[in-house]
Design a protein around this motif. Structure first.
Motif, PDB file in Angstrom:
ATOM      1  N   PRO A 122       0.836  -1.205   0.000  1.00  0.00           N
ATOM      2  CA  PRO A 122       0.000   0.000   0.000  1.00  0.00           C
ATOM      3  C   PRO A 122       0.870   1.254   0.000  1.00  0.00           C
ATOM      4  O   PRO A 122       1.747   1.395   0.839  1.00  0.00           O
ATOM      5  CB  PRO A 122      -0.801  -0.135   1.300  1.00  0.00           C
ATOM      6  CG  PRO A 122      -0.808  -1.598   1.597  1.00  0.00           C
ATOM      7  CD  PRO A 122       0.526  -2.094   1.124  1.00  0.00           C
ATOM      8  N   ALA A 172      -2.460   8.779   2.181  1.00  0.00           N
ATOM      9  CA  ALA A 172      -2.073   7.526   2.795  1.00  0.00           C
ATOM     10  C   ALA A 172      -3.107   6.449   2.537  1.00  0.00           C
ATOM     11  O   ALA A 172      -4.303   6.697   2.492  1.00  0.00           O
ATOM     12  CB  ALA A 172      -1.903   7.724   4.309  1.00  0.00           C
ATOM     13  N   SER A 222      -0.029   3.689   6.403  1.00  0.00           N
ATOM     14  CA  SER A 222       0.443   3.011   5.207  1.00  0.00           C
ATOM     15  C   SER A 222       1.587   2.055   5.528  1.00  0.00           C
ATOM     16  O   SER A 222       2.509   2.383   6.277  1.00  0.00           O
ATOM     17  CB  SER A 222       0.919   4.041   4.183  1.00  0.00           C
ATOM     18  OG  SER A 222       1.575   3.410   3.107  1.00  0.00           O
ATOM     19  N   ASP A 281       5.463   8.147   4.071  1.00  0.00           N
ATOM     20  CA  ASP A 281       4.458   7.334   3.388  1.00  0.00           C
ATOM     21  C   ASP A 281       4.687   7.293   1.880  1.00  0.00           C
ATOM     22  O   ASP A 281       4.315   6.323   1.217  1.00  0.00           O
ATOM     23  CB  ASP A 281       3.060   7.880   3.660  1.00  0.00           C
ATOM     24  CG  ASP A 281       2.620   7.672   5.104  1.00  0.00           C
ATOM     25  OD1 ASP A 281       3.141   6.737   5.742  1.00  0.00           O
ATOM     26  OD2 ASP A 281       1.779   8.441   5.585  1.00  0.00           O
ATOM     27  N   SER A 320       2.849  13.104   4.254  1.00  0.00           N
ATOM     28  CA  SER A 320       3.220  11.877   3.557  1.00  0.00           C
ATOM     29  C   SER A 320       4.628  11.934   2.983  1.00  0.00           C
ATOM     30  O   SER A 320       5.195  10.893   2.636  1.00  0.00           O
ATOM     31  CB  SER A 320       2.224  11.587   2.439  1.00  0.00           C
ATOM     32  OG  SER A 320       2.273  12.608   1.461  1.00  0.00           O
TER      33      SER A 320
END
Length: 438
Positions: free
Chosen positions: A39, A51, A60, A73, A282
């Motif tokens: 992911p 995420a 994540s 992320d 992220s």
């Protein structure tokens, strides 16, 4: 003695109790497995990363680095995945076959291979997420007992002599550990990690796992100021975390491994560390950490010294159209025998195109006469190293990517070290074939 990837994967499967029929079906043809779907942030939606759920609190799975350390992320995933009953099996690998030519009077030449292979089994358990991890390296055979030439590198001993201007090989067993995570509320989760070989909560993600360092076949000369504890033979970590923060503490065996790389050197868990990580978006992750390593550094005479270490780092990832720009900036300080030395690192890699990768690293490190094995008493030297390189991916088959690359580097030392190094400036060259599991 070598550990091919199918053996490592099958051994992990046996260890976690996966049925023999599933092991035979899934691993005998390991390179025909499906590409892993880790992911990751959705980088194709208007250029913005969001995420994707991969664990407790919806964090994540791309955030997982080495041990319990965090990456941003916005991190890519490479590897293979297959389900076997309740288990999800994953395999990762990265290998260089390289020719190194280190100049100066302390340099050397070598043809060898830097490599690591990792197998992970994951499932839900007791309302949480359980991972069983194994990571191995064949470097003890492929670069030799005392490692590969690397100007200004220091740390550990080999065959009764202090290593200098060489990077020690990784031990065969780099990680043998379990990792359990579980939500305890809508905003907070807990984690427990440990095993006979693992990575305590100290320092940034180890260079073997940092995307900013992955294209580079050479280790950083700041390694023993930042992340040298990433192979600790005996570690236990516990922590609490939210979606944007994590606080954790470890007890572990802080002694550097000996030069018999095929064994697990268990000893008392008498070292300790703590780390605070923050992931404000992220694209960014920051960490600060500190630890006391009991009897960490081994001298040539067998004596060991305690080390107090402090580190801080920031990592930035930008992932767009499956092309990554990764940068890490880090500082570390070691205090031993009442003397403090510092190391600074900045490294970056970028996918110019899906086939073309550039990488670079710059370091400024304070090293003692003891570190560099020069007869100059207790003097501390500020040394510098700069490196840049390029890789061209040229083939993709059987879930493997292959690329050809080269790097060039230069060191700069003070005048007081000009004599042992044959001058104040010297160069290094690496030419390599890189293979990774995709």
């Amino acid at each position: 003695m070598k550990y091919p990837k199918c053996v490592a994967a099958a051994g992990l499967a046996a260890a976690v109790g996966i049925p023999a029929s599933a092991r035979a079906q899934d691993w005998l043809g390991v390179i025909q497995l499906d590409p892993i779907q880790v992911p990751m942030p959705a980088s194709h939606q208007h250029g913005q990363e969001t995420a994707v759920s991969g664990g407790p609190l919806g964090i994540s799975a791309a955030r997982d680095g080495a041990g319990t350390a965090w990456l941003p992320d916005a991190s890519p995933g490479h590897g293979l995945m297959r389900h076997a009953g309740p288990w999800m099996l994953m395999f990762h690998g990265n290998a260089f076959i390289q020719y190194l030519n280190a100049g100066s009077d302390r340099g050397d030449r070598q043809f060898g291979s830097v490599n690591w292979f990792m197998a992970t089994a994951e499932r839900t358990a007791a309302g949480g997420q359980l991972q069983i991890r194994s990571m191995i390296s064949a470097e003890a055979a492929t670069v030799g007992r005392c490692g590969y030439p690397l100007l200004l590198q220091s740390g550990e001993a080999c065959q009764g002599e202090q290593l200098h201007d060489r990077q020690h090989p990784h031990d065969v067993f780099m990680e043998l550990a379990a990792y359990y995570r579980k939500s305890i509320s809508q905003r907070v989760a807990m984690e427990v990690y440990g095993g006979p070989a693992g990575d305590p909560a100290l320092g940034p993600v180890a260079f073997a796992h940092r995307p900013s360092a992955l294209p580079n076949p050479l280790g950083p000369i700041s390694h023993h100021w930042l992340d040298s504890s990433h192979i600790s033979f005996g570690v236990l970590t516990a922590g609490l975390y939210g979606r944007r923060w994590k606080a954790e503490a470890s007890v572990f065996n802080g002694r550097e491994p000996d030069d018999t790389r095929w064994t697990i050197d268990l000893a008392a868990l008498d070292s300790y560390s703590g780390r605070l990580s923050v992931s404000p978006s992220s694209r960014w992750t920051f960490q600060v950490s500190a630890g006391h390593l009991t009897e960490a550094e081994q001298h040539a005479d067998g004596a060991r010294e305690d080390v107090n270490r402090i580190t801080a780092s920031g990592t930035y990832h930008r992932l767009v159209d499956n092309r990554l720009w990764a940068t890490t900036v880090a500082w570390g300080q070691n205090r031993e025998e009442g003397q403090a030395t510092n190391a600074f690192l900045i490294e970056s890699s970028t996918d110019l195109t899906p086939r073309d990768v550039l990488f670079a690293r710059a370091e400024v490190v304070q090293k003692t006469a003891h570190d560099l094995v020069v007869e100059m008493g207790g003097e501390v030297f500020t040394v510098q190293k700069y490196q840049a390189g390029y890789t061209r991916w040229f083939a993709r088959a059987w879930n493997l990517d292959a690329g050809l690359g080269a790097s060039a580097g230069a060191i700069a030392v003070p005048q007081s070290l000009a004599s042992p190094y044959g001058g104040r400036v010297a160069g290094e060259l690496a030419v390599f074939l890189r293979v990774r599991v995709r």
